[in-house]
Design a protein around this motif. Structure first.
Motif: not given
Length: 458
Positions: A136, A140, A174, A215, A218-219, A221, A223-224, A260, A262
């Motif tokens: 991450p 975040t 999620r 999204d 992601s915001k 932190g 992420d896949q 990842g 991002q």
């Protein structure tokens, strides 16, 4: 070929959803003793038509199959003469409770369809990515909770240790985090990596409402995580000049592991014009070779002159997957819960758009729906059924909004009548209907503009 698939999938989706919605109105109207004159799939000139022997209802398939309607016997319809013997079967003569039930039946039928489709998907099983996290970004929510990247989340519970639920896939994580973020709660995520199993306190109490969009993970932190490969390289780009080719696996950047997309994109953006040393695998697994790429400076904001790095490579994340399948009873429960979660999320999102907390760009129209219908159909029957469920829920929620000309507007009239004992006057209904029509036209125009903006990348 893709266009034909999109058109066919869109036609199937709209046809199924409209028939189910209108059949909800029709079936409850019949149960309440209302005479139904016509059940139409589509608008315009009828192409196929027949009359039911027992009910006398005219069933039609019309020229423009983008919608449909049920026409009931009603004294307010000045275009038709009603025989005195038929008056007890007129819609307007029914008790207000029956009229409320008939109006509610359409949206409720959409929710029941969504529950059924989700239940089928859950019961037959679907392949989904596991809930493995990438590293991450600093600051975040995920970073503050202690995640370092590479952990796989297996359960979620409240901070007291109660109400622990299994997390079986990325989509499962999620939805559970979205629910907790909407309620501004602290939760405990249990995760494991190669070193052991750990509990992470995740504080979602101060997440702004405006961040709860598509999204939002992601915001936060989250992420896949997975293996990042190069899918394509633009000719003449920084990636091409450095020698990157499609199929390369990215392992390190500046000596740090890449797990990842991002985090890697953020790293590249922060190194415009500065050399970045990449460790890649090409051909032989486990054998690293080193390449140095200098990201091109790309202008992000013409007003401030701010720039970010860009290497001109399309990336693809390869993740570990799992086959998620539930028993029949559990599938129905999960289908109902998922339908409820999406309906509440849709209502909250619409409310945030009205108050300016969310962008109107979240509205989508027929072009976007057709695009997603085609893409989901190409992925398989399970994604297409999930897509149908989402659109069915959206249709149900939209029709329950208290906007005149929609089911929710009529429901509002009848609720006022039930509370006061007096029907809303024809004059007020006419005024509100015109206002509701303006609202629908405005919303449709915004949705169509968003569709075209996405299509031409405006």
């Amino acid at each position: 070929m893709n266009v034909l698939i999109e058109v066919a999938a869109f036609a199937v989706a709209i046809g199924v959803l409209v028939v189910v919605h209108e059949y909800g109105h029709y079936s409850v109207a019949r149960l309440c003793g209302v005479k139904v004159l016509r059940f139409s799939i589509g608008f315009g000139r009828p192409r196929v038509s027949w009359v039911g022997r027992k009910t006398g209802t005219q069933w039609t398939i019309s020229a423009l199959p983008l919608g449909g309607y049920v026409k009931m016997l009603d004294e307010r319809d000045t275009d038709s003469h009603i025989a005195p013997s038929d008056l007890p079967y007129a819609f307007n003569r029914q008790h207000v409770a029956k009229r409320i039930a008939i109006v509610l039946a359409g949206p409720l039928a959409n929710f029941v369809l969504a529950i059924a489709l989700f239940s089928v998907v859950f019961a037959t099983g679907v392949t989904e990515p596991v809930a493995t996290l990438a590293t991450p970004p600093a600051g975040t929510v995920a970073a503050r909770a202690g995640f370092e990247g590479g952990e796989t989340v297996v359960t979620i519970g409240d901070e007291s240790g109660a109400d622990v639920e299994a997390v079986r896939s990325w989509s499962d994580l999620r939805w559970k985090l979205l629910d907790a973020a909407f309620d501004h709660r602290r939760v405990v995520l249990r995760a494991h990596d190669g070193r052991g199993t750990y509990d992470f306190q995740v504080d979602l109490r101060n997440v702004p409402e405006r961040d709860l969009d598509d999204d939002f993970l992601s915001k936060l932190g989250f992420d896949q995580g997975g293996t990042l490969t190069v899918a394509a390289v633009e000719p003449g780009s920084a990636a091409a000049r450095a020698g990157l080719v499609a199929g390369d696996t990215l392992r390190t950047a500046g000596g740090a592991p890449i797990d990842g997309a991002q985090a890697f994109i953020a790293y590249v953006k922060a190194h415009a014009g500065r050399p970045v040393v990449l460790g890649i695998e090409r051909g032989t697994p486990g054998v690293l070779r080193t390449l140095t790429v200098v990201p091109d400076a790309h202008e992000d904001d013409a007003r401030t002159g701010a720039t970010s790095g860009r290497i001109g490579a399309a990336l693809e994340t390869h993740v570990q997957t799992v086959r998620v399948r539930y028993g029949l009873a559990d599938s129905v429960v999960r289908g109902a819960r998922r339908t409820w979660d999406i309906a509440i999320y849709s209502l909250r999102m619409f409310g945030r758009m009205l108050t300016g907390q969310a962008s109107l760009k979240n509205l989508s129209g027929p072009v976007t729906i057709a695009d997603y219908a085609g893409k989901s159909a190409q992925l398989g029957w399970a994604p297409f059924l999930s897509f149908l469920s989402l659109v069915s829920i959206s249709l149900g929620v939209l029709n329950l909004l208290p906007i005149p000309v929609l089911d929710g507007g009529h429901l509002l009239y009848y609720l006022v009548e039930a509370a006061t004992g007096k029907a809303v006057s024809d004059r007020w209904q006419l005024v509100l209907q015109r206002a509701g029509l303006v609202c629908i036209v405005v919303l449709s125009a915004i949705a169509l503009f968003n569709d075209l903006a996405r299509l031409i990348h405006f």
